[in-house]
Design a protein around this motif. Structure first.
Motif, mmCIF file in Angstrom:
data_model
loop_
_atom_site.group_PDB
_atom_site.id
_atom_site.type_symbol
_atom_site.label_atom_id
_atom_site.label_comp_id
_atom_site.label_asym_id
_atom_site.label_seq_id
_atom_site.Cartn_x
_atom_site.Cartn_y
_atom_site.Cartn_z
ATOM 1 N N MET A 78 0.864 -1.187 0.000
ATOM 2 C CA MET A 78 0.000 0.000 0.000
ATOM 3 C C MET A 78 0.898 1.234 0.000
ATOM 4 O O MET A 78 1.873 1.281 0.749
ATOM 5 C CB MET A 78 -0.887 0.020 1.248
ATOM 6 C CG MET A 78 -1.998 -1.007 1.213
ATOM 7 S SD MET A 78 -3.016 -0.900 2.702
ATOM 8 C CE MET A 78 -2.525 -2.376 3.555
ATOM 9 N N ASP A 79 0.557 2.210 -0.808
ATOM 10 C CA ASP A 79 1.368 3.429 -0.857
ATOM 11 C C ASP A 79 0.933 4.414 0.221
ATOM 12 O O ASP A 79 0.491 5.527 -0.061
ATOM 13 C CB ASP A 79 1.292 4.063 -2.256
ATOM 14 C CG ASP A 79 2.314 3.419 -3.194
ATOM 15 O OD1 ASP A 79 3.348 2.929 -2.683
ATOM 16 O OD2 ASP A 79 2.062 3.396 -4.412
ATOM 17 N N ILE A 80 1.065 3.967 1.473
ATOM 18 C CA ILE A 80 0.723 4.827 2.614
ATOM 19 C C ILE A 80 1.880 4.754 3.609
ATOM 20 O O ILE A 80 2.664 3.805 3.584
ATOM 21 C CB ILE A 80 -0.585 4.370 3.305
ATOM 22 C CG1 ILE A 80 -0.470 2.908 3.773
ATOM 23 C CG2 ILE A 80 -1.773 4.547 2.366
ATOM 24 C CD1 ILE A 80 -1.658 2.432 4.575
ATOM 25 N N ASP A 81 1.965 5.759 4.489
ATOM 26 C CA ASP A 81 2.988 5.724 5.537
ATOM 27 C C ASP A 81 2.698 4.560 6.481
ATOM 28 O O ASP A 81 1.533 4.203 6.690
ATOM 29 C CB ASP A 81 2.989 7.028 6.328
ATOM 30 C CG ASP A 81 3.845 8.095 5.656
ATOM 31 O OD1 ASP A 81 4.275 7.864 4.508
ATOM 32 O OD2 ASP A 81 4.068 9.158 6.274
ATOM 33 N N ALA A 82 3.765 4.017 7.047
ATOM 34 C CA ALA A 82 3.568 2.859 7.924
ATOM 35 C C ALA A 82 4.579 2.837 9.054
ATOM 36 O O ALA A 82 5.696 3.335 8.921
ATOM 37 C CB ALA A 82 3.684 1.571 7.109
ATOM 38 N N ILE A 83 4.137 2.278 10.156
ATOM 39 C CA ILE A 83 5.008 2.108 11.315
ATOM 40 C C ILE A 83 4.967 0.630 11.686
ATOM 41 O O ILE A 83 3.891 0.089 11.946
ATOM 42 C CB ILE A 83 4.497 2.958 12.509
ATOM 43 C CG1 ILE A 83 4.544 4.450 12.160
ATOM 44 C CG2 ILE A 83 5.286 2.666 13.776
ATOM 45 C CD1 ILE A 83 3.585 5.287 12.983
ATOM 46 N N GLU A 84 6.112 -0.008 11.689
ATOM 47 C CA GLU A 84 6.161 -1.389 12.158
ATOM 48 C C GLU A 84 6.409 -1.326 13.665
ATOM 49 O O GLU A 84 7.507 -1.028 14.124
ATOM 50 C CB GLU A 84 7.274 -2.162 11.440
ATOM 51 C CG GLU A 84 6.982 -2.352 9.954
ATOM 52 C CD GLU A 84 7.997 -3.271 9.239
ATOM 53 O OE1 GLU A 84 8.910 -3.796 9.912
ATOM 54 O OE2 GLU A 84 7.865 -3.442 8.016
ATOM 55 N N ALA A 85 5.372 -1.595 14.449
ATOM 56 C CA ALA A 85 5.450 -1.444 15.908
ATOM 57 C C ALA A 85 6.160 -2.632 16.542
ATOM 58 O O ALA A 85 6.496 -3.604 15.870
ATOM 59 C CB ALA A 85 4.045 -1.300 16.479
ATOM 60 N N THR A 86 6.376 -2.555 17.845
ATOM 61 C CA THR A 86 6.901 -3.715 18.578
ATOM 62 C C THR A 86 5.768 -4.739 18.704
ATOM 63 O O THR A 86 4.590 -4.399 18.574
ATOM 64 C CB THR A 86 7.388 -3.292 19.971
ATOM 65 O OG1 THR A 86 6.394 -2.444 20.558
ATOM 66 C CG2 THR A 86 8.699 -2.533 19.900
ATOM 67 N N HIS A 87 6.127 -5.980 18.996
ATOM 68 C CA HIS A 87 5.183 -7.101 18.987
ATOM 69 C C HIS A 87 4.037 -6.889 19.990
ATOM 70 O O HIS A 87 4.268 -6.825 21.198
ATOM 71 C CB HIS A 87 5.972 -8.371 19.326
ATOM 72 C CG HIS A 87 5.255 -9.651 19.023
ATOM 73 N ND1 HIS A 87 4.266 -9.771 18.072
ATOM 74 C CD2 HIS A 87 5.416 -10.898 19.544
ATOM 75 C CE1 HIS A 87 3.855 -11.031 18.040
ATOM 76 N NE2 HIS A 87 4.526 -11.720 18.924
ATOM 77 N N GLY A 88 2.839 -6.757 19.472
ATOM 78 C CA GLY A 88 1.658 -6.640 20.327
ATOM 79 C C GLY A 88 1.261 -5.235 20.696
ATOM 80 O O GLY A 88 0.175 -5.002 21.222
ATOM 81 N N ARG A 89 2.115 -4.261 20.426
ATOM 82 C CA ARG A 89 1.850 -2.921 20.953
ATOM 83 C C ARG A 89 1.223 -1.972 19.938
ATOM 84 O O ARG A 89 1.077 -0.783 20.219
ATOM 85 C CB ARG A 89 3.135 -2.279 21.468
ATOM 86 C CG ARG A 89 3.968 -3.157 22.334
ATOM 87 C CD ARG A 89 3.558 -3.146 23.798
ATOM 88 N NE ARG A 89 4.257 -4.219 24.466
ATOM 89 C CZ ARG A 89 3.701 -5.340 24.907
ATOM 90 N NH1 ARG A 89 2.397 -5.523 24.834
ATOM 91 N NH2 ARG A 89 4.431 -6.296 25.444
ATOM 92 N N SER A 90 0.855 -2.467 18.775
ATOM 93 C CA SER A 90 0.349 -1.524 17.770
ATOM 94 C C SER A 90 -0.857 -0.711 18.272
ATOM 95 O O SER A 90 -0.949 0.474 17.964
ATOM 96 C CB SER A 90 0.065 -2.214 16.435
ATOM 97 O OG SER A 90 -0.697 -3.363 16.611
#
Ligand SMILES: Cc1ncc(C[n+]2csc(CCOP(=O)(O)OP(=O)(O)O)c2C)c(N)n1
Ligand code: SF4
Ligand SMILES: [Mg+2]
Lengths: 253, 356
Positions: free
Chosen positions: A62-74
């Motif tokens: 997807m051409d959107i900004d993204a944050i890969e969070a820590t496991h479980g904390r999104s």
């Protein structure tokens, strides 16, 4: 390869091959999420907060900004983001392990806060990425790499029904469980995912959709069999339904 | 808000300084002796167009802090040891992700749930990264209310200049001291920095951006670590801060931070009046440790005495800095009704060393 963007709009970026295994349910859900964002016209102000697991790759398509969070904390990342930037559309996307094993506390409190955030939980009843271990949603008797004789409910508990846990939360304004086991189910899932985003666009409150999907690799099944399991054992227990829909209030801003 | 002098608890001074330097969002979970920060933030942040959000755990606190930091806006948190331990998941994440924020640790007695009395028990955990991986956070250790207020603009600038979490540590004794402090007028120091280069504000502002701390290829992990190594090298070379007095001709140098560092001033004045050649070094940055101060010690210095409210943590860094050139002594305690050494005890120990 044919560029599919003209067909699917700007949000989905299908120029690259996905990292998903053949037949993986994440592919379908990723597409439905992309389509919902596209149809609501909010792509440019939408942020994906993805969990750790196979769905963590979803934002690449997807051409959107993204944050890969820590496991479980999104969900907690999303709460912080939404507080600081309420004008943006924030959604979390993660598997059953991320969402309801390690991240259950974060999820429940984010939902209960009732901020306009959208959460998509992709439930394949296993930890797909780490090789098919038992997750909180593993079915009774289901054999996995860490429940070798099948999930024993006497000590390992019953498969967790996550949306049911949120039903009493007044801040949750859209709540559904869907499946991708058939074209009909996918059309319903598409509607629910769209509503879950609409709920946020209208600023109404928290929206949650659990999607029941197959993980042929983690389940060590043929693709066809894994979809049959999805249509039968999985959805017998995880019954697809719209628990709550309070999205008819307000306009799409 | 204009400049004003108030009689405040230093935790409250910390909150005021955060808000007056531009912090808009504060996430926290109650814990003694840090709760007064979140209490004051709950009251004052709305006046600055911000908000204090109480979370359900310090895990959620640091995760929400990371989420807010992704927008480029200035956010902070406050806690004590048990909370800080939980926060390290996202603090390490923010180091890898290069996200700025301010974290305050009002230190109490540890380990475990420890005791609510003040201590300096977290020196190791804050100066060694705290979580997994090769990373550091910049650590500032003011020793009075006025120093908190004076150093806060620098703290915010460090967070944005290096795009990294900046930790403030105070022993709970300094944190709960009430004293007169002149608070600065409002100025958002984070506004000096252009966050549009990196913030995750949506593709209306830039081409797709993704915040990724995990490796997709083995080369990714290598490059992230090399980037951090280079950044830490610059910080080590440029950001050491300390206060020192009467070191030039000293035979004994006392090294301490926080409340003991503040006591060194009286100690040295008293001992100098008795003709004792004593000086002190008070580290203000705990990481990077002020190695330069110790490397520059004159030949006259025959002994160093480190005083801490723990069983000997900073003393390791002093030993590394002098690298065997000077004997390093230690005195410290933690816990009990009086969880620190008195001025008289410090002077007795200094005289004992001088008389050896
Ligand atoms: C703190 C932490 N613990 C464990 C892991 C390892 N890990 C990576 S993905 C994953 C499970 C993912 O399962 P799920 O959320 O169901 O996603 P799926 O791959 O099935 O879509 C685990 C345990 C990790 N990355 N971080
Ligand atoms: S392991 Fe399972 S969840 Fe992961 S990509 Fe393969 S099929 Fe999908
Ligand atoms: Mg899974």
């Amino acid at each position: 390869m044919e560029n599919l963007s003209s067909k699917y709009g700007k949000t989905l970026n299908l120029d690259k091959l996905t990292s998903y295994c053949p037949g993986c349910g994440h592919g379908i859900v990723t597409r439905l999420v992309g389509e919902a964002i596209e149809e609501l016209g909010v792509m440019e102000r939408t942020i994906a907060v993805v969990g750790i697991g196979c769905g963590g790759f979803s934002h690449h398509y997807m051409d959107i900004d993204a944050i890969e969070a820590t496991h479980g904390r999104s969900p907690s990342f999303a709460v912080g983001y939404k507080l600081a930037m309420p004008e943006n559309i924030v959604f979390t996307y993660a598997g059953d392990g991320d969402t309801c094993a390690i991240g259950l506390g974060d999820l429940m409190h984010a939902a209960n806060k009732g901020m306009p955030i959208t959460t998509i939980m992709v439930n394949n009843t296993v930890f797909g990425m780490t090789g098919g271990q038992m997750s909180p949603t593993t079915l009774e008797g289901q054999v996995t790499a860490t429940s070798v004789k099948g999930r024993d409910i006497s000590s390992q508990g019953y498969p967790l029904l996550v949306p049911e846990m949120m039903q009493s939360m007044a801040g949750v304004k859209y709540l559904a469980r869907e499946s991708v086991d058939s074209p009909k189910a996918i059309r319903k899932a598409k509607k629910s995912i769209r509503k879950a985003f609409e709920c946020q666009v209208k600023g109404l409150g928290y929206a949650f959709v659990e999607v029941i999907v197959p993980c042929p690799t983690g389940l060590k099944m043929r693709v066809k069999d894994s979809y049959e399991r999805c249509a039968n054992e999985m959805t017998d227990y995880f019954k697809p339904q719209v628990f709550k829909d309070e999205t008819e209030q307000g306009d799409v801003a | 808000m204009t400049q004003e002098t108030l009689f405040l608890k230093n935790t409250e001074t910390f909150a005021e300084s955060l808000a007056r330097c531009g912090v808009k969002y504060h996430f926290a979970y109650p814990i003694t002796p840090a709760t007064d920060v979140m209490k004051r933030m709950a009251v004052i942040l709305p006046q600055y167009g911000g908000q204090m959000m109480q979370m359900e755990s310090e895990l959620a606190v640091s995760s929400a802090l990371a989420g807010a930091a992704c927008t480029g806006k200035l956010a902070a948190t406050s806690s004590s040891g048990p909370g800080l331990t939980l926060m390290h998941e996202a603090i390490g994440f923010m180091c890898a992700a290069e996200l700025p924020c301010i974290v305050f640790d009002s230190m109490r007695v540890g380990p475990g749930d420890g005791d609510i009395l003040g201590a300096q028990s977290d020196y190791y955990v804050v100066t060694r990264g705290g979580g997994h991986g090769d990373y550091h956070t910049i650590v500032l250790a003011p020793s009075s209310g006025q120093e908190i207020a004076d150093i806060m603009p620098h703290g915010v600038r460090l967070a944005y200049k290096y795009r990294a979490p900046v930790l403030f540590v105070l022993d709970g004794v300094s944190a709960q001291t009430t004293e007169s402090t002149t608070l600065p007028a409002y100025n958002d120091y984070s506004a000096e920095f252009d966050t549009s280069e990196w913030a995750f504000t949506g593709t209306k502002d830039h081409a797709k951006r993704a915040l990724i701390t995990g490796s997709y290829t083995h080369q990714d992990g290598y490059e992230m670590n090399e980037m951090l190594r280079a950044k830490y090298e610059v910080i080590r070379n440029n950001e050491q801060m300390w206060e020192q007095e009467q070191v030039e001709d000293a035979e004994l140098v006392v090294a301490a931070f926080g409340i003991h560092g503040r006591m060194c001033r009286d100690m040295v004045a008293k001992m100098r009046a008795e003709g004792r050649k004593v000086g002190f070094i008070r580290p203000i940055t705990l990481w990077p440790f002020p190695d330069n101060a110790f490397e520059a010690l004159p030949e006259s210095v025959k002994n160093i005495l480190v005083v801490e409210m723990n069983h000997g943590q900073m003393v390791d860094d002093v030993r590394l800095a002098v690298n065997g050139r000077v004997p390093v002594h230690f005195m410290g305690k933690t816990g009990g009704d009086q969880p620190m050494h008195t001025l008289a005890e410090m002077i007795t120990e200094a005289n004992r060393i001088l008389g050896e």
